[in-house]
Design a protein around this motif. Structure first.
Motif: not given
Ligand code: FDA
Length: 394
Positions: A24, A116-117, A119-120
């Motif tokens: 991220q 999910k994190e 994936e982001i």
């Protein structure tokens, strides 16, 4: 050859969180794991509900040769930060006891949150991946994998400790530390049940399954007030798991089986009110009956009424219940241990970034490092905090 900014080895709690954070922040991240699933220990944790942090997280709850090392990371990414993340993912949770936070539903929710994190952060996650060799040159780190070669400027070791080999634990992280000349402290199983010598185990066998509140102390003076569970192998329960991290082979532990009530006072009061009451029935008012029966067999105090009990016998019984000294035979070892004590010497790492001071670009996070928390969500919090601190520096 595939090129990345960062390669992280180990898709457990620390590796997943570090990968997500680094991704991220714009890094191209490759996350590798030898297993077929990410976050296998998370899925098993907290009886399937994952005790993901502890409200009372503080450095004093961690064991390390350098107790100051964990302070920076724990202060920069706190339990409140992780709780905030859990809330943002809409995961319902509750406090069970002693500040321990669990998912209402399932540990899978924490794994899903981490995936999910990732994936982001556009993390490339590769499971069933064996790292055959690691080498370093001016370009960074080159990893020979089963079937491919990957290179990155930075390498993060998040491969955990030795506990629960059945869940993919390997000595990989310690080997890499050794390869790059970093000190690794001897490891041992922590948060693990005690086994007992055969004769004592035989005497206690009727107690298997009995749980009592207790206050347990180790020879170094460490005390935990939590439940004790008798098992068919020895002693378990939170008090034992906690104390096991402070116990060395050959040492005794002292157990108070009635931490809330002075049994001498209790027997005196009962004697006044019911002098003809049996000793067994008296003690069974405040202790599990199976425990009372077993302890009477162990002690030299015969079954009698309270008025027959003399002060020497009473003293002996009270001593046995309030200060029961036990010498464990050992522990159940890495097979059932929740954590591994020892590991990569923190003095070779930066407490701010987790980078090895003398090996630029090489980082160690999570359980592989010589930082071990108490039972109760502290170990996951160390995984999150050390991972976050590392990710800011990648
Ligand atoms: P972790 O062990 O999670 O991950 C390491 C990863 O590296 C694994 O996925 C492994 O497969 C991979 N790996 C290892 N060698 C490799 C290699 N050679 N190549 C590629 N990959 C490799 N803590 C807590 O705070 N609350 C709790 O409720 C529990 N409950 C709990 C239950 C059980 C049964 C256990 C065993 C442990 C706990 N713990 C816990 C402890 C907690 O699980 C532990 O401290 C963290 O998972 C450590 O996170 P790491 O990411 O450092 O290692």
């Amino acid at each position: 050859m595939e090129k990345f900014d960062v390669i992280i080895i180990g898709a457990g709690a620390a590796g997943l969180f570090c990968a997500a954070q680094a991704g991220q922040r714009g890094k191209r991240v490759l996350l590798l794991d030898n297993g077929k699933k990410a976050g296998r220990k998370i899925l098993m944790s907290g009886g399937g509900r994952c005790n993901f942090t502890n409200l009372h997280t503080e450095p004093a709850a961690y064991l390390s040769q350098n107790p100051h090392f964990c302070k920076s990371a724990l202060a920069r990414y706190t339990q409140w930060d992780f709780i905030d993340l859990v809330n943002r993912h809409g995961i319902a949770w509750h406090e069970k006891t002693l500040g321990q936070l669990f998912c209402d539903d399932s540990a899978q929710q924490i794994v899903d949150l981490l995936l999910k994190e990732c994936e982001i952060g556009k993390v490339t996650l590769r499971l069933r991946s064996e790292v055959l060799s690691v080498s370093r040159d001016e370009a960074g780190y080159t990893l020979e994998l089963n079937g491919s070669v990957a290179q990155a400027e930075k390498l993060v070791i998040a491969s955990g400790g030795l506990s629960m080999p059945g869940l993919g634990a390997t000595p990989f992280g310690y080997k890499i530390a050794g390869q790059f000349g970093l000190t690794v402290f001897p490891t041992r199983a922590g948060l693990v049940p005690f086994t007992l010598h055969k004769p004592l185990l035989e005497q206690l066998k009727t107690l298997s399954g009995v749980a009592v509140p207790s206050l347990m102390s180790a020879e170094d003076g460490t005390i935990f007030k939590e439940a004790l569970l008798f098992t068919h192998r020895g002693l378990s329960g939170p008090a034992v798991l906690q104390l096991s991290s402070y116990w060395q082979p050959g040492e005794f532990v002292t157990i108070n089986l009635s931490p809330e009530r002075d049994l001498g006072d209790f027997i005196n009061q009962e004697r006044k009110a019911h002098p003809n009451q049996s000793l067994k029935n008296t003690l069974a008012k405040v202790l599990p009956r199976r425990l009372v029966e077993c302890l009477q067999l162990l002690s030299s105090v015969p079954e009698c009424t309270l008025k027959q009990l003399n002060s020497r016998q009473q003293g002996e019984l009270v001593e046995a219940l309030h200060r029961w000294r036990v010498q464990p035979n050992g522990t159940e070892g890495y097979r059932t241990a929740e954590v591994t004590l020892g590991g990569v010497d923190t003095s070779v790492l930066s407490s701010k970034t987790m980078e090895a001071r003398d090996v630029p670009g090489l980082y160690f996070i999570g359980e592989v490092v010589d930082v071990t928390g108490w039972l109760g969500g502290y170990n996951f919090q160390w995984a999150w905090s050390s991972a976050w601190a590392c990710a800011q520096a990648l």
